[in-house]
Motif scaffolding. Sequence first.
Motif, PDB file in Angstrom:
ATOM      1  N   GLY A 155       0.886  -1.374   0.115  1.00  0.00           N
ATOM      2  CA  GLY A 155       0.144  -0.228   0.039  1.00  0.00           C
ATOM      3  C   GLY A 155       1.074   1.405   0.107  1.00  0.00           C
ATOM      4  O   GLY A 155       0.490   2.016  -0.719  1.00  0.00           O
ATOM      5  N   GLY A 159       0.726   4.375  -2.701  1.00  0.00           N
ATOM      6  CA  GLY A 159       0.676   5.643  -2.306  1.00  0.00           C
ATOM      7  C   GLY A 159       1.563   6.502  -3.151  1.00  0.00           C
ATOM      8  O   GLY A 159       1.270   7.364  -3.071  1.00  0.00           O
TER       9      GLY A 159
ATOM     10  N   VAL B 112      -9.718   9.057  -7.728  1.00  0.00           N
ATOM     11  CA  VAL B 112      -8.853  10.135  -8.158  1.00  0.00           C
ATOM     12  C   VAL B 112      -7.811   9.494  -8.876  1.00  0.00           C
ATOM     13  O   VAL B 112      -7.226   9.475 -10.019  1.00  0.00           O
ATOM     14  CB  VAL B 112      -7.910  11.077  -7.326  1.00  0.00           C
ATOM     15  N   VAL B 113      -6.954   8.776  -8.787  1.00  0.00           N
ATOM     16  CA  VAL B 113      -5.815   7.038  -8.882  1.00  0.00           C
ATOM     17  C   VAL B 113      -6.749   7.473 -10.351  1.00  0.00           C
ATOM     18  O   VAL B 113      -5.079   7.391 -11.871  1.00  0.00           O
ATOM     19  CB  VAL B 113      -6.311   6.245  -8.418  1.00  0.00           C
ATOM     20  N   GLU B 151       1.610  16.209   0.768  1.00  0.00           N
ATOM     21  CA  GLU B 151       1.579  15.094  -1.198  1.00  0.00           C
ATOM     22  C   GLU B 151       2.078  13.495  -0.221  1.00  0.00           C
ATOM     23  O   GLU B 151       1.173  12.533  -0.748  1.00  0.00           O
ATOM     24  CB  GLU B 151       2.371  16.006  -1.872  1.00  0.00           C
ATOM     25  N   LEU B 152       2.670  13.945   0.524  1.00  0.00           N
ATOM     26  CA  LEU B 152       3.248  12.238   1.237  1.00  0.00           C
ATOM     27  C   LEU B 152       2.316  11.677   2.475  1.00  0.00           C
ATOM     28  O   LEU B 152       1.661  10.271   1.959  1.00  0.00           O
ATOM     29  CB  LEU B 152       4.391  11.801   2.228  1.00  0.00           C
ATOM     30  N   GLY B 155      -0.855  10.421  -0.775  1.00  0.00           N
ATOM     31  CA  GLY B 155      -0.270   9.066  -0.555  1.00  0.00           C
ATOM     32  C   GLY B 155      -0.356   8.116  -0.215  1.00  0.00           C
ATOM     33  O   GLY B 155      -0.719   6.983  -0.491  1.00  0.00           O
ATOM     34  N   GLN B 156       0.039   8.150   1.386  1.00  0.00           N
ATOM     35  CA  GLN B 156      -0.147   7.243   2.098  1.00  0.00           C
ATOM     36  C   GLN B 156      -1.673   6.526   1.979  1.00  0.00           C
ATOM     37  O   GLN B 156      -1.923   5.381   2.182  1.00  0.00           O
ATOM     38  CB  GLN B 156       0.211   7.197   3.816  1.00  0.00           C
ATOM     39  N   LEU B 158      -4.019   6.695  -0.530  1.00  0.00           N
ATOM     40  CA  LEU B 158      -4.118   6.721  -1.029  1.00  0.00           C
ATOM     41  C   LEU B 158      -4.068   4.671  -1.402  1.00  0.00           C
ATOM     42  O   LEU B 158      -4.762   4.124  -2.092  1.00  0.00           O
ATOM     43  CB  LEU B 158      -3.920   7.288  -2.889  1.00  0.00           C
ATOM     44  N   GLY B 159      -2.352   5.098  -0.698  1.00  0.00           N
ATOM     45  CA  GLY B 159      -2.042   3.600  -0.897  1.00  0.00           C
ATOM     46  C   GLY B 159      -2.609   2.419   0.304  1.00  0.00           C
ATOM     47  O   GLY B 159      -2.664   1.614  -0.453  1.00  0.00           O
ATOM     48  N   LEU B 160      -3.261   2.895   1.076  1.00  0.00           N
ATOM     49  CA  LEU B 160      -4.155   2.095   1.997  1.00  0.00           C
ATOM     50  C   LEU B 160      -5.276   1.749   0.970  1.00  0.00           C
ATOM     51  O   LEU B 160      -5.667   0.375   1.207  1.00  0.00           O
ATOM     52  CB  LEU B 160      -4.536   2.707   3.835  1.00  0.00           C
ATOM     53  N   ALA B 162      -5.495   1.321  -1.681  1.00  0.00           N
ATOM     54  CA  ALA B 162      -5.898   0.461  -3.032  1.00  0.00           C
ATOM     55  C   ALA B 162      -5.489  -0.428  -2.145  1.00  0.00           C
ATOM     56  O   ALA B 162      -5.444  -1.549  -3.021  1.00  0.00           O
ATOM     57  CB  ALA B 162      -4.569   1.023  -3.700  1.00  0.00           C
ATOM     58  N   THR B 163      -4.036  -0.880  -1.059  1.00  0.00           N
ATOM     59  CA  THR B 163      -3.945  -2.282  -0.680  1.00  0.00           C
ATOM     60  C   THR B 163      -4.895  -2.719  -0.344  1.00  0.00           C
ATOM     61  O   THR B 163      -5.510  -4.105  -0.376  1.00  0.00           O
ATOM     62  CB  THR B 163      -2.574  -2.340   0.137  1.00  0.00           C
ATOM     63  N   ALA B 165      -8.280  -2.771  -1.151  1.00  0.00           N
ATOM     64  CA  ALA B 165      -9.437  -2.604  -2.731  1.00  0.00           C
ATOM     65  C   ALA B 165      -8.874  -4.378  -3.319  1.00  0.00           C
ATOM     66  O   ALA B 165      -9.233  -4.978  -3.967  1.00  0.00           O
ATOM     67  CB  ALA B 165      -9.281  -1.721  -3.520  1.00  0.00           C
ATOM     68  N   LEU B 166      -7.157  -4.113  -3.509  1.00  0.00           N
ATOM     69  CA  LEU B 166      -6.516  -4.828  -3.979  1.00  0.00           C
ATOM     70  C   LEU B 166      -6.886  -6.690  -2.829  1.00  0.00           C
ATOM     71  O   LEU B 166      -6.614  -7.379  -4.141  1.00  0.00           O
ATOM     72  CB  LEU B 166      -5.206  -4.765  -4.413  1.00  0.00           C
ATOM     73  N   HIS B 167      -6.584  -6.352  -2.113  1.00  0.00           N
ATOM     74  CA  HIS B 167      -6.669  -7.641  -1.002  1.00  0.00           C
ATOM     75  C   HIS B 167      -7.984  -7.876  -0.578  1.00  0.00           C
ATOM     76  O   HIS B 167      -7.799  -7.765   0.620  1.00  0.00           O
ATOM     77  CB  HIS B 167      -5.845  -7.610  -0.570  1.00  0.00           C
ATOM     78  N   TYR B 184      -0.500   1.087  10.573  1.00  0.00           N
ATOM     79  CA  TYR B 184      -0.407   2.435   9.730  1.00  0.00           C
ATOM     80  C   TYR B 184      -0.052   3.990   9.947  1.00  0.00           C
ATOM     81  O   TYR B 184       0.316   4.535   9.239  1.00  0.00           O
ATOM     82  CB  TYR B 184      -1.310   2.354   8.839  1.00  0.00           C
TER      83      TYR B 184
END
Lengths: 194, 194
Positions: A155, A159, B112-113, B151-152, B155-156, B158-160, B162-163, B165-167, B184
């Motif tokens: 993630g 991200g 947004v991605v 921005e970071l 990112g964190q 969005l990454g959370l 995404a992961t 959703a992916l798993h 996290y």
Amino acid sequence: MSVHTTGRQTEESRDTGTRSGRDAILRAARRAFTLRPYAEVTLRGIATDAGVSASLIVKHFGSKEQLFNTVADFGPDTDELFAAPLEALGRHMVLTLVRSRREFQRDPMLRVVFSLGNTDERSLLRDRFHEQVTARLTTLLPGQDNALRAELVAGQLLGLGATLALHPSGAAAQADAEGIADLYAPALQRLITG
Amino acid sequence: MSVHTTGRQTEESRDTGTRSGRDAILRAARRAFTLRPYAEVTLRGIATDAGVSASLIVKHFGSKEQLFNTVADFGPDTDELFAAPLEALGRHMVLTLVRSRREFQRDPMLRVVFSLGNTDERSLLRDRFHEQVTARLTTLLPGQDNALRAELVAGQLLGLGATLALHPSGAAAQADAEGIADLYAPALQRLITG
């Protein structure tokens, strides 16, 4: 200028040309196969986007199916991303990801996100991601909750890639890679070390 | 069962029905407007996906353009996401994001991605994201490098999303929200506090 020097330069620029052609094809293929259903993608469309001939794609990657398989393969990217000792892996991952975007205009794994919500051929990207990223990370990480931590590491990398792509002229784009790593890598490292 | 109780239950289920109908429309609209170009999206298609009538969409959201604007609006989501004192914001963000996915099957900003790589109407999502997420976070954060840290943080988050959703049946899906926050949130908090 000696014949020797000229010959060497020609060879170098031929190598560079091959590499940049290959890179341009891969970038265009990633865009095409993630943004559109497999059935709608054509080698001709990818060739136009990459500024090369369709026959050059066939020469480098084979058929449309083989090119799709290359796009869905996270192996080479994760080989680079994971190529550091565990205790230094967080920083290595951040630097590799930032440099990959800056030097080659590509992200090692952000493309998997575009497969979300699609149940067509693009689900192959999710399957490969599970095997080649999450499962591989899980076996790599020591300590408790390693499967959960592997998902969270994935993630954080997704991200970082997403925010760099979303802010192409923002603060991270201006910052040097080491400065980004100073801020972002410690968290990754804690998830890695456990 | 008394008349009074029956009446109250009917009213409650009507409210729940309205809310779940509205939620289903929003989910379908987010899918439609992020996965396809604006010109290809129809209210009829969204209605079919949501299992409601097109006229219910018009009643709740107005025209196709108004519905698209609702999808591109990160305001209500970030209001929830940012609704905590700075010193507790990291954990609040993680818990809000995880619960939003679990309880309402939606992510506050991952959509947004999907606008990346698209220069059509979907670029509105990126513009709104810059204003409503990154710029807002930048003014919120104290200390040095606040634009980069904003921005970071984005990112964190969005990454959370995404992961998760992916798993959908992975380790994070099994973990309780507090356990995910334990792992996290500290990194987010450090980026927030500076």
